[in-house]
Structure formats: C-alpha cells, structure tokens
Design a protein around this motif. Sequence first.
Motif, PDB file in Angstrom:
ATOM      1  N   MET A 515      -1.526  19.143  -7.261  1.00  0.00           N
ATOM      2  CA  MET A 515      -2.958  19.374  -6.994  1.00  0.00           C
ATOM      3  C   MET A 515      -3.244  19.557  -5.506  1.00  0.00           C
ATOM      4  SD  MET A 515      -4.772  16.420  -9.223  1.00  0.00           S
ATOM      5  CE  MET A 515      -4.059  15.866 -10.734  1.00  0.00           C
ATOM      6  N   THR A 516      -2.507  18.817  -4.671  1.00  0.00           N
ATOM      7  CA  THR A 516      -2.866  18.806  -3.243  1.00  0.00           C
ATOM      8  C   THR A 516      -2.075  19.813  -2.419  1.00  0.00           C
ATOM      9  OG1 THR A 516      -1.342  16.973  -2.970  1.00  0.00           O
ATOM     10  CG2 THR A 516      -3.674  16.414  -3.149  1.00  0.00           C
ATOM     11  N   SER A 517      -1.340  20.717  -3.090  1.00  0.00           N
ATOM     12  CA  SER A 517      -0.680  21.754  -2.285  1.00  0.00           C
ATOM     13  C   SER A 517      -1.086  23.129  -2.804  1.00  0.00           C
ATOM     14  CB  SER A 517       0.835  21.575  -2.315  1.00  0.00           C
ATOM     15  OG  SER A 517       1.258  21.253  -3.602  1.00  0.00           O
ATOM     16  N   ASN A 518      -1.045  24.072  -1.887  1.00  0.00           N
ATOM     17  CA  ASN A 518      -1.412  25.445  -2.259  1.00  0.00           C
ATOM     18  C   ASN A 518      -0.333  26.045  -3.146  1.00  0.00           C
ATOM     19  OD1 ASN A 518      -3.875  25.839  -0.946  1.00  0.00           O
ATOM     20  ND2 ASN A 518      -2.815  26.051   1.030  1.00  0.00           N
ATOM     21  N   ARG A 519      -0.746  26.671  -4.200  1.00  0.00           N
ATOM     22  CA  ARG A 519       0.208  27.390  -5.046  1.00  0.00           C
ATOM     23  C   ARG A 519      -0.365  28.785  -5.248  1.00  0.00           C
ATOM     24  NH1 ARG A 519       1.443  23.115  -9.806  1.00  0.00           N
ATOM     25  NH2 ARG A 519       3.620  23.286  -9.315  1.00  0.00           N
ATOM     26  N   PRO A 520       0.489  29.724  -5.657  1.00  0.00           N
ATOM     27  CA  PRO A 520      -0.002  31.106  -5.766  1.00  0.00           C
ATOM     28  C   PRO A 520      -1.245  31.207  -6.644  1.00  0.00           C
ATOM     29  CG  PRO A 520       2.374  31.013  -6.090  1.00  0.00           C
ATOM     30  CD  PRO A 520       1.905  29.600  -5.997  1.00  0.00           C
ATOM     31  N   TYR A 521      -1.327  30.342  -7.684  1.00  0.00           N
ATOM     32  CA  TYR A 521      -2.421  30.475  -8.638  1.00  0.00           C
ATOM     33  C   TYR A 521      -3.537  29.459  -8.404  1.00  0.00           C
ATOM     34  CZ  TYR A 521       0.791  27.053 -10.567  1.00  0.00           C
ATOM     35  OH  TYR A 521       1.651  25.999 -10.697  1.00  0.00           O
ATOM     36  N   GLN A 522      -3.434  28.685  -7.364  1.00  0.00           N
ATOM     37  CA  GLN A 522      -4.464  27.650  -7.194  1.00  0.00           C
ATOM     38  C   GLN A 522      -4.528  27.175  -5.747  1.00  0.00           C
ATOM     39  OE1 GLN A 522      -3.664  23.969  -9.582  1.00  0.00           O
ATOM     40  NE2 GLN A 522      -3.320  23.149  -7.530  1.00  0.00           N
ATOM     41  N   LYS A 523      -5.767  26.982  -5.248  1.00  0.00           N
ATOM     42  CA  LYS A 523      -5.915  26.473  -3.881  1.00  0.00           C
ATOM     43  C   LYS A 523      -5.827  24.954  -3.926  1.00  0.00           C
ATOM     44  CE  LYS A 523      -8.554  27.661  -0.227  1.00  0.00           C
ATOM     45  NZ  LYS A 523      -7.534  28.104   0.722  1.00  0.00           N
ATOM     46  N   ARG A 524      -5.330  24.369  -2.846  1.00  0.00           N
ATOM     47  CA  ARG A 524      -5.123  22.918  -2.872  1.00  0.00           C
ATOM     48  C   ARG A 524      -6.436  22.148  -2.929  1.00  0.00           C
ATOM     49  NH1 ARG A 524      -4.908  20.353   2.657  1.00  0.00           N
ATOM     50  NH2 ARG A 524      -3.928  18.677   1.506  1.00  0.00           N
ATOM     51  N   LEU A 525      -6.363  20.986  -3.581  1.00  0.00           N
ATOM     52  CA  LEU A 525      -7.526  20.082  -3.586  1.00  0.00           C
ATOM     53  C   LEU A 525      -7.382  19.109  -2.434  1.00  0.00           C
ATOM     54  CD1 LEU A 525      -7.845  18.957  -7.344  1.00  0.00           C
ATOM     55  CD2 LEU A 525      -9.063  20.801  -6.187  1.00  0.00           C
ATOM     56  N   SER A 526      -8.503  18.573  -1.958  1.00  0.00           N
ATOM     57  CA  SER A 526      -8.417  17.524  -0.941  1.00  0.00           C
ATOM     58  C   SER A 526      -7.875  16.264  -1.620  1.00  0.00           C
ATOM     59  CB  SER A 526      -9.796  17.248  -0.363  1.00  0.00           C
ATOM     60  OG  SER A 526     -10.598  16.677  -1.384  1.00  0.00           O
ATOM     61  N   PHE A 527      -7.413  15.306  -0.795  1.00  0.00           N
ATOM     62  CA  PHE A 527      -6.880  14.074  -1.380  1.00  0.00           C
ATOM     63  C   PHE A 527      -7.935  13.383  -2.248  1.00  0.00           C
ATOM     64  CE2 PHE A 527      -2.802  12.423   0.709  1.00  0.00           C
ATOM     65  CZ  PHE A 527      -2.261  13.701   0.704  1.00  0.00           C
ATOM     66  N   SER A 528      -9.178  13.358  -1.741  1.00  0.00           N
ATOM     67  CA  SER A 528     -10.182  12.610  -2.510  1.00  0.00           C
ATOM     68  C   SER A 528     -10.498  13.321  -3.837  1.00  0.00           C
ATOM     69  CB  SER A 528     -11.443  12.382  -1.683  1.00  0.00           C
ATOM     70  OG  SER A 528     -11.811  13.560  -1.059  1.00  0.00           O
ATOM     71  N   LYS A 529     -10.497  14.667  -3.817  1.00  0.00           N
ATOM     72  CA  LYS A 529     -10.730  15.409  -5.071  1.00  0.00           C
ATOM     73  C   LYS A 529      -9.588  15.145  -6.056  1.00  0.00           C
ATOM     74  CE  LYS A 529     -14.429  18.266  -4.686  1.00  0.00           C
ATOM     75  NZ  LYS A 529     -14.605  19.011  -3.415  1.00  0.00           N
ATOM     76  N   ALA A 530      -8.352  15.133  -5.520  1.00  0.00           N
ATOM     77  CA  ALA A 530      -7.186  14.916  -6.390  1.00  0.00           C
ATOM     78  C   ALA A 530      -7.225  13.506  -6.972  1.00  0.00           C
ATOM     79  CB  ALA A 530      -5.895  15.141  -5.610  1.00  0.00           C
TER      80      ALA A 530
END
Length: 560
Positions: A515-530
Amino acid sequence: MLDLDYEQNKNKQVEQIIQIIKIASLSLPMVAFLVYYYRITSSMSFSIYYSIPLFALILIVVTLIWVLIRLKLKAAKKVVDPVISITLASVATYLTGSYQSNFKFLFLFVIISSSLEYSKKTSLMIAGISALIVLGIDLIFSPQVPVNTSFESDLILAGIFMLVAWMLGLYVNLEKKHIEELKEMTKMDGLTGLFNHRYFYDIIKVKIKECDDTGAKLAQLNKAQLSLLFIDIDFFKSYNDLYGHQQGDEVLQTVSVILKESVREGDIIARYGGDEFAIILPETSKKEAIKIAEEIRKKVQDTYFLGQESMPGQSLTVSVGVSVYPHQAKTEVDLVKYADDALYRAKFLWRNKVEVYFSLLEDLQNDADEKEKETLASIKTLIAVINARDNYTYRHTERVVLYCTLVADKLGLDETTRRIFIHAAYIHDIGKINIPKEVLIKVSPLTQDERLLLQEHPQNAVDIIKHVSILEEVVPIILQHHERYDGTGYPNQLKGAEIDYLARLLAIIDSFDAMTSNRPYQKRLSFSKAIEEIKRNSGTQFDPDLAKDFIKIITESFVR
Ligand code: GH3
Ligand code: MG
C-alpha cells in the motif's frame, strides 16, 4: 577548479619549449664548430652552399648521438642532457677562441632549459658549473695571468648565469607550488574542508590495492581488511527547512569536526554528498569499525546543535552504515553498495543507529550442507533475476525484510522464530519468477486466468525451497501468506488460527508495504492512510490482534 586536461596541455607546451631550447643548445654549438672549421681551413672562403648542408649533417649526427645516449641511460636522463650541453658549449667556446670566444653565451641555453625542467637548486648548480668553466677558461688559457679583460667581463656573464638560474628557478618553483595547491583544492570539499566525492573514489581504489598487497605479503587477517562507514544526517531536510541553509551549513561543518576528531591517523574522511559522509578505515576489522561508528553516532547525539529541540527526538543525529572488504565485499563497488545498503537499513528501521551490512543468504549458507548450498545459490540467482527483471518486487522484498526485523524485535520474538520469520520475508515472493512481467506490472484489472496464475506464486515458491531442509520451517509461512483471516484467501482458504502465526503477521506487513509504495497500477498511500486501511480490514483480511500490534509498532517507530 583545475582542469586536468588543461594541466596536461600546459605540461605538454612547457615540454615543447624545453625541447626547442635543447635543440638550440645542440645546434648553436654547431655554428661555433663551423666557424672553427673555416678558421683552420682559412684558404676556403665562407660559402653558404657548403655551410648549410654541413651544418645540417653535423646537427643530425649530434642529435642522433644525443638520442642514443638518452635511450641507453634512461635512468640518468636528468644528468645526461646538461652534461652533453655543457660539454658542447665548453668545446665550442674553447675552439672559437677560448677566453676570447664570442660563444660563451651558449651556456645560457643549458641554464634556461634546466631551470625550466629541474629544481631551483639543480639549475643554480648548473649555472655555477657553467660560470666556473667560463672563468676557468679565462684563467687557464689567457696569457695575461692572473687577470685579463675577458675575465672581468666574464664575471658579469657568470653573474647573469646565476641570476637567470635563480629567477627562472624561483618562478618555476612558485608555479609548481601553485599547481600543487590547485590540485589539493580539487580534492577538497569547499564547505567542510574534507575530501570530496571525486577524491573518495580515487583513494578508495588505492586503499583497496594496498589492502590486497598487505594481504598477499603478510597474510595477517587484521591488517588485510578495510572498513567503510557511510554516515548520513537524520532528517536534515527538515532542519534546513526550519532554520535555513546557512545554519544547515554550520551543522555540516560541526559534524565534519566531530568526524575529524573521531578518526585515527590514516583514516580518510570525505563528504560523499549533501549530508552524507564516507570514512575509509584502512586495516580495520568489522568490530573496530563498529566501535568507531558507535562513537561518532554518540558524539553527534551528545553535541548540542542550535534548534535541535524541534527535531524528532529533540536532538540532531546521524545514521551509519558499515561494510568490510574483503570478507563481505569483494570489490570497491560492492564495498560502497554494501555500506549504502547498511545505511539504508539503519535509516529505515530507527535512524540514530549503526548498522552493519549482512546478507541473509550468506548467513543461511553457514548452516547449510553442500547440497543445500547449491539450492541456496540458485535462490540467490533467482533473487538476482527478480531484481533485474522487476525492481519493484526486489525493493519490496528488501523493505518487507526490514519491517519484519523491526516487528520481530518489538514483539520480542525468540531468536529462532525471528530468524525463520526474516528468512520467510526474504523469499516470500520468489515464486513470482514464474509469472510473466506483463501480469506483475499490469495497470488494468487482471483477467480471471491472470489472477489464478498470480495466485500460484506461494506454491511456486514452496516448490523451489522444499528440498532445503534448513528452510523447512519457512514453508508454511510462505505458502500461507496470502490466506485471509476470514477464510477467503488463497491457496487453501485457511481461517483464523489455522493460518500460521508468522504467516498472519507477514500478510499484514506485506500488504502494508504494497500500500505504501508506488506500483505501476497504484499510487502509494501515506502511512496514516495505510494504517486506516489495515484497521478497516482487521478481522476480515487480517488477524485483529496482530493488526493492532503492528499499527502500534509502526506508529511509534516512524515519523513521516
Ligand atoms: P534522512 O534521515 O532520510 O537522511 O532524511 P534527510 O532529510 O536527511 O534526507 P536526505 O539525506 O535525503 O536529504 C539531504 C538533505 O541535505 C537535502 C538538502 O536539504 C540538504 N543538503 C544537501 N546539501 C546541503 C548543503 O550543502 N548545505 C545545506 N545546508 N544543506 C544541504
Ligand atoms: Mg540525511
């Protein structure tokens, strides 16, 4: 900054000037010899048609002799040139009227070329010898003993010889010193007075070579190793943002002073980058290097920096990565990479920490038998392939290992469980090697077939490691790390406590990093969002108790 090409160019030009003067000091005596030749064969009138070819011939012969002598006496080159030139000048002076000769100025060429080429002392010596020869000829060959008019004027000439040698020598010395100073400056970092990044790479090669030589000569373990520290200031960007660049620069200077005070003679400190420093510790074991690194870390922590109250932990700190040559790293590139790796780990887990590089697989190899070593070597290759093919999975694995280390420490897992957990983290994704890259990085939603293929990766991983007995206990964790607490995961739809404890923990960590790292199909979430996301899914996807523990650890450990 002194440009090396410029310097080489300049040296070449000076060399050319010296060669021209040397040729002059060879050719001009030829004129004297011709004068002498015509004098003894006075019946012949001076003819330009004879003179030029004759002059050229003698010049070629003398040059050839000169080159041959130089080649034969390569080591004594410094002596050969002036000796030949002085001899030619002396013979020319003697033959063209000795004390009355008009060719005494020939000595000037030797003096000028040697002043440009050698030190001031040597050129003064050559000027002195030349002066003695000229005055000696006056004294020995003049009929008006003891003093004649030539002697008086030659005293002035001797003075000129000395003056030219002294002045040119002085100028050349100044120039050399200036170049040395400029060279020194190109090695230094302007702000801290430490060596710079460029010099660091020059000197580390030299030190590694010295280390190899020592190893070859002495086979004495402690002397034949070298350690490297990478030191980076924690949260320095925030410090700069809070107090401005100028005050930031003062911190960099203070840290540099601390580093200088903490090392021994022979250690080399460089400013590697913005807020990163490197220290090369020759003849230093891992244990000694850790001791020095710890001292530095502690000294920085104990030093008061203006405004540190607003920094995390109310103090300004550094993190340190340590690597060692040749026991871990085998090349200078690896040495730097490993120190950087260790620093990354120090930063990632805690900051204000010293971390030593280690390789999990090498660690495992110590306990493995021959056959298992082979399998471990294949796993290592697989991981290298994953790294080359899909950097996301590789980096993800590295981070998951770090989170697992942190969580294992905070939960106080016993040593064996901790080790099994970390090994599982390290190889949990190797089954992805069988999955096409297109599927791994696909931006649009996966098709049913692709999803099924992806879901095979825990079993694939188990197939790879199942023959390694030392990884036996890792198998259930890897196989079950995609099971869900509510029984809707894969591959076996296990539920609650049916799922291995460490697999439940790994599932949370694995998802958190995804969740907290950028992947080709998704932008990373902040720690608090994760963290919110993990909370939302606890009880369904995740074990609620472990989710709670994990959230507590992450919240306490990371200031983001
Ligand atoms: P971390 O703990 O992860 O190291 O966090 P950080 O904020 O220190 O991050 P990083 O090391 O990546 O940032 C380096 C910062 O150093 C960026 C820049 O603001 C600062 N910096 C780099 N060079 C200079 C310099 O010459 N003078 C000053 N004052 N600041 C510099
Ligand atoms: Mg930093």
